[in-house]
Every structure is written in structure tokens, then in C-alpha cells.
Design a protein around this motif. Structure first.
Motif, PDB file in Angstrom:
ATOM      1  N   HIS A  97      -4.760   1.899  -1.645  1.00 57.19           N
ATOM      2  CA  HIS A  97      -3.750   2.929  -1.469  1.00 57.19           C
ATOM      3  C   HIS A  97      -4.363   4.201  -0.880  1.00 57.19           C
ATOM      4  N   THR A  98      -3.518   5.009  -0.259  1.00 56.39           N
ATOM      5  CA  THR A  98      -3.922   6.332   0.210  1.00 56.39           C
ATOM      6  C   THR A  98      -3.657   7.320  -0.912  1.00 56.39           C
ATOM      7  N   VAL A  99      -4.691   8.004  -1.369  1.00 55.89           N
ATOM      8  CA  VAL A  99      -4.572   8.818  -2.576  1.00 55.89           C
ATOM      9  C   VAL A  99      -5.032  10.244  -2.305  1.00 55.89           C
ATOM     10  N   GLU A 111      -9.772   6.980  -7.972  1.00 51.60           N
ATOM     11  CA  GLU A 111     -10.782   6.036  -7.491  1.00 51.60           C
ATOM     12  C   GLU A 111     -10.275   4.596  -7.546  1.00 51.60           C
ATOM     13  N   GLN A 149      -7.527   3.998  -4.934  1.00 48.59           N
ATOM     14  CA  GLN A 149      -8.149   3.872  -3.603  1.00 48.59           C
ATOM     15  C   GLN A 149      -8.824   2.514  -3.454  1.00 48.59           C
ATOM     16  N   LYS A 174       0.841  -1.196   0.000  1.00 45.59           N
ATOM     17  CA  LYS A 174       0.000   0.000   0.000  1.00 45.59           C
ATOM     18  C   LYS A 174       0.879   1.251   0.000  1.00 45.59           C
TER      19      LYS A 174
END
Length: 317
Positions: free
Chosen positions: A39-41, A32, A35, A6
Motif C-alpha cells: 500500500h501507499t502510506v 511499515e 507498506q 492496493k
């Protein structure tokens, strides 16, 4: 959900080019899917504070989804590299080669790949030598059936299919609206293809070709981004032999130009089965109607897993 590591990812979208709206749509879709992969977006519109903000935030990777000059001419990539910030996409040198279409055509032609005959005309030359004389030489060298486009740019903005010599002057004006240099190509009749090339760290691979059949006959800006304006076939309706040849050309162009991670190579196959190179896109559209997502899904992949693999590759290179 993918089992990839991640990451903290910043997606850049928007910018100040003519393709801002398309960029925003691409950026939102990418964010989108990343995420969805866990993952942190952060989705960010670039501004004067971008580089300092990225340095302070220190994300694992940046994904530029900036279409037009603000994301595709290599300048942004050079600045990110200078700051030591990892990013998805091609390095600045390769970006510059793909961005200026005449240069890409020269390199491809020298490698023995077919590309339509062309002329490159700066606006200054057009004015200095006189429009009538220049256009007469264009008609002599290329013929009345031509494609006139800006030498830089995407989304078919400023592109005109010319079938009558009387339409050529207006086509030149439209091209110069988006670039100081116009590219005039001989029109090739055939099946229009877009081939996505992906490399998530194991070498470039061509995904299934997408065949493009615009209802109007011209793959214009409207045909690209308005649902229902174009019929797509993914995979394309090609024989195995021609599909393989087109895939080989796409990977060859991607490699020849030094592209990285993701590209879209636009081709056309004529009635004799000759594969012609049209242009290379180092930062292709990723909207809901774009060609790359269709190719990814035709390959049996999910967008989340494909985009995640590219982000992980960029973060670990």
C-alpha cells in the motif's frame, strides 16, 4: 506480499495526549506493515490542518493510531465520518462506550458477564465530601485490595494496585492526574489475559489469548513498553475449555459495545475458572512490545496481511 487491492492510506500518529510517544511507535509499525503489503502510506501527526488536508488528499482510508483522548473518545471518528472519510476502527458511539470504563462495565455487567465490583468517584465529589470519609467508604465497599485507575485512558498510566489501605490516598491522586474521574475496582487474583478481536468483514473472531506475566507483578507502563519487563505467553497457558470461554467473552464484549475492525479485550481468569472483564480497548497499542501483534502472529498470520485486511475492509464498507 498480499493480493489485496492496493490502497492510499494515511496513518495518524502522535497527537497531544499523555500517550503520544506510544502512539508514534504504534503508527510507525502500522505504516511499515501496510507498506510491506504494497500500500501507499503517509504517516501524519494530526494538527489544525488535518481535516482540510485529508479532504484534499482523499485517501482510500485513514488508520488512526492515536492513543488517549485524541484518538479513542470518538471525537476524531465523528469528524472523519462527517467528512465522509473512511477509517479503520470503531464508530464514535462505540468508541465513547469503551473509552469511559465505568460505562463499559455497566453494559457488560447487565449482559451477565462478570466484572469486578467497582466505585466511580469524580474528583469534585472526592474533594467536596472529604477525602477521609470517601476513602473509608471505598474501603468498606471494595476492600483494601483494589485497582485504582483513571476512568479514561490507557497504557496503565495512573493505575495503581493497592494492597494496603495506607496506599489508597496516593493511588487516588495518581488516577486524578490523568482523569477527573477515578475508577476503583475490587482486585481479582488470577491469570491476566488480553484477547484481540478482529473483523475484516466476515464477523468478529477472537485470536489466541495472550497471557501477561510482568516480572514486577504489575503490568505497568514500563512493563508494557520496555522489552524484558514482562513475560508473554501466546497462546496463553489455559485449558481448552477456559480458552474457549475467554474467547467467547471477548467476542461478546466486542459485539455488545458495537466495536469494529479491531479491539483488545482485557480479562482475568480466577482460580475457579471464572472469566472477569476488565476493560475494552477500541484502539489498542500496536508497538513492537504490544499484545495485538503477538496475538496476530500466534494465530499464524503476518502483521502485513492482517493490517491490510483491516484497511481493505474499512475502505470498502
Amino acid at each position: 506480499m498480499t493480493t489485496f487491492k492496493k490502497l492510499d492510506i494515511v496513518v495518524l500518529a502522535g497527537g497531544i495526549s499523555h500517550e503520544r510517544d506510544v502512539s508514534m511507535r504504534s503508527g510507525r509499525r502500522v505504516a511499515e506493515e501496510l507498506q510491506a503489503a504494497g500500500h501507499t502510506v503517509t504517516l501524519r501527526d494530526p494538527d489544525a490542518s488535518l481535516l482540510s488536508a485529508l479532504t484534499e488528499k482523499a485517501p482510500d482510508v485513514v488508520w488512526p493510531a492515536l492513543h488517549g483522548a485524541s484518538g479513542e473518545d470518538g471525537a476524531l471518528q465523528a469528524l472523519l465520518r462527517a467528512r465522509g472519510i473512511r477509517y479503520v476502527g470503531s464508530h464514535p458511539e462505540a468508541a465513547g462506550l469503551a473509552w469511559f470504563k465505568p460505562t463499559a462495565k455497566v453494559l457488560v455487567s447487565r449482559a451477565g458477564i462478570a466484572t469486578p465490583d467497582w466505585l466511580t468517584l469524580p474528583n469534585g465529589t472526592f474533594r467536596e465530601l472529604g477525602a477521609n470519609g470517601v476513602l473509608a467508604e471505598v474501603l468498606h465497599g471494595i476492600g483494601a485490595a483494589a485497582v485504582v485507575k483513571p476512568a479514561q485512558g490507557g497504557s496503565a498510566q495512573g493505575v495503581t494496585i493497592v494492597t494496603d489501605a495506607a496506599d489508597l490516598p496516593r493511588a487516588m491522586v495518581d488516577a486524578y492526574t490523568y482523569s477527573d474521574v477515578a475508577l476503583i475496582e475490587k482486585k481479582i487474583e488470577g491469570t491476566e489475559l488480553a484477547i484481540t478481536v478482529m473483523d475484516s468483514g466476515h464477523g468478529p473472531v477472537a485470536l489466541p489469548a495472550v497471557e501477561i506475566q510482568p516480572l514486577s507483578g504489575v503490568y505497568s507502563f514500563e512493563a508494557r513498553y520496555n522489552a524484558g519487563e514482562t513475560t508473554f505467553y501466546a497462546p496463553a497457558r489455559l485449558s481448552d475449555e477456559i480458552a474457549e470461554r475467554a474467547a467467547e467473552v471477548a467476542v461478546q464484549v466486542h459485539t455488545l459495545l458495537g466495536l469494529r475492525h479491531l479491539s483488545r479485550i482485557d480479562l482475568i481468569v480466577d482460580a475457579e475458572g471464572v472469566v472477569w472483564f476488565l476493560e475494552a480497548n477500541m484502539l489498542p497499542g500496536l508497538t513492537e512490545t504490544s499484545l495485538v501483534p503477538q496475538a496476530i502472529e500466534a494465530a499464524g498470520l503476518t502483521l502485513a496481511s492482517a493490517y491490510s485486511a483491516l484497511a481493505v475492509a474499512a475502505a470498502t464498507e
